[in-house]
Motif scaffolding. Sequence first.
Motif, PDB file in Angstrom:
ATOM      1  N   SER A 113       1.225  -0.871   0.017  1.00  0.00           N
ATOM      2  CA  SER A 113      -0.008  -0.215  -0.149  1.00  0.00           C
ATOM      3  C   SER A 113       0.693   1.087   0.027  1.00  0.00           C
ATOM      4  CB  SER A 113      -0.822  -0.033   1.569  1.00  0.00           C
ATOM      5  OG  SER A 113      -1.854   1.135   1.293  1.00  0.00           O
ATOM      6  N   GLY A 114       0.443   2.222  -0.970  1.00  0.00           N
ATOM      7  CA  GLY A 114       1.381   3.354  -1.067  1.00  0.00           C
ATOM      8  C   GLY A 114       2.495   3.045  -2.222  1.00  0.00           C
ATOM      9  N   ALA A 115       3.073   2.076  -2.763  1.00  0.00           N
ATOM     10  CA  ALA A 115       3.335   2.036  -4.087  1.00  0.00           C
ATOM     11  C   ALA A 115       3.413   2.710  -4.989  1.00  0.00           C
ATOM     12  CB  ALA A 115       3.796   0.586  -4.162  1.00  0.00           C
ATOM     13  N   ARG A 116       4.363   3.559  -5.734  1.00  0.00           N
ATOM     14  CA  ARG A 116       3.892   4.237  -6.770  1.00  0.00           C
ATOM     15  C   ARG A 116       5.075   3.457  -8.200  1.00  0.00           C
ATOM     16  NH1 ARG A 116       4.904  10.555  -7.439  1.00  0.00           N
ATOM     17  NH2 ARG A 116       5.655  10.950  -8.764  1.00  0.00           N
ATOM     18  N   ILE A 117       3.798   3.293  -8.815  1.00  0.00           N
ATOM     19  CA  ILE A 117       4.454   2.604 -10.216  1.00  0.00           C
ATOM     20  C   ILE A 117       4.465   3.381 -10.750  1.00  0.00           C
ATOM     21  CG2 ILE A 117       4.192   0.154 -11.605  1.00  0.00           C
ATOM     22  CD1 ILE A 117       3.316  -0.804  -9.201  1.00  0.00           C
ATOM     23  N   GLN A 118       5.343   3.547 -11.512  1.00  0.00           N
ATOM     24  CA  GLN A 118       5.713   4.742 -13.437  1.00  0.00           C
ATOM     25  C   GLN A 118       5.040   3.866 -14.457  1.00  0.00           C
ATOM     26  OE1 GLN A 118       9.163   6.658 -13.757  1.00  0.00           O
ATOM     27  NE2 GLN A 118       8.181   7.897 -15.131  1.00  0.00           N
ATOM     28  N   LEU A 119       4.369   4.244 -15.231  1.00  0.00           N
ATOM     29  CA  LEU A 119       3.611   3.345 -16.841  1.00  0.00           C
ATOM     30  C   LEU A 119       4.288   4.343 -17.672  1.00  0.00           C
ATOM     31  CD1 LEU A 119       0.522   2.471 -16.103  1.00  0.00           C
ATOM     32  CD2 LEU A 119       1.826   1.470 -15.946  1.00  0.00           C
ATOM     33  N   ILE A 120       5.458   3.540 -18.334  1.00  0.00           N
ATOM     34  CA  ILE A 120       6.173   3.864 -19.358  1.00  0.00           C
ATOM     35  C   ILE A 120       5.441   3.793 -20.639  1.00  0.00           C
ATOM     36  CG2 ILE A 120       8.620   4.466 -20.462  1.00  0.00           C
ATOM     37  CD1 ILE A 120       9.825   4.544 -17.668  1.00  0.00           C
ATOM     38  N   ARG A 121       5.112   4.477 -21.580  1.00  0.00           N
ATOM     39  CA  ARG A 121       4.725   4.442 -22.627  1.00  0.00           C
ATOM     40  C   ARG A 121       5.586   3.965 -23.565  1.00  0.00           C
ATOM     41  NH1 ARG A 121      -0.854   5.984 -23.770  1.00  0.00           N
ATOM     42  NH2 ARG A 121      -0.859   7.858 -21.683  1.00  0.00           N
ATOM     43  N   ARG A 122       5.365   2.574 -23.961  1.00  0.00           N
ATOM     44  CA  ARG A 122       6.110   1.606 -25.169  1.00  0.00           C
ATOM     45  C   ARG A 122       4.641   1.122 -26.291  1.00  0.00           C
ATOM     46  NH1 ARG A 122       9.866   4.058 -23.593  1.00  0.00           N
ATOM     47  NH2 ARG A 122      11.242   3.098 -21.770  1.00  0.00           N
TER      48      ARG A 122
END
Length: 156
Positions: free
Chosen positions: A127-136
């Motif tokens: 809980s509280g994790a931040r996952i960055q999404l990078i467009r490919r």
Amino acid sequence: MSILRRHGVSLTRRAIGTALLVVLTGTLAAALFHRQFYDPPLKNGYYKSQGQILLADGRLIEATHLLRITGQHFHAVTRQGDTVLEHSGTISTRGGVYLLVDSGSVQQLSGTLDDDMIFGMLYGQRSGARIQLIRRGPCLYALETGQIFCPVVEAR
């Protein structure tokens, strides 16, 4: 007086042209800055990938990643070998696109996973994790967990 008048008109046209160039350059710079630090919201729907993962010890395991986006919320399920990770939360588009985990759980963390996969699984369920999404291209790459999600095209 006609010579001064011609010069006055010429200077006025030059000043208008310069001002217009400054405004257009500023608008272009603002648009590029905005594009660099803001990604549009993700489209509602399903994103999925599946295949095999080569572990550090040379073994292959089956993996499936499924992400569902509804508005500013997400729900994700990942199956890697005998282990299933489920997490959900909200989506942030400030300074990039991020999955902000509200809750998550890992079911049956097995010995078939290597350290990198275990780290990704445990981080993604916190809980509280931040996952960055990078467009490919059309797909999304989750930087912290190493998952790839591609849009699911529905048959019509």
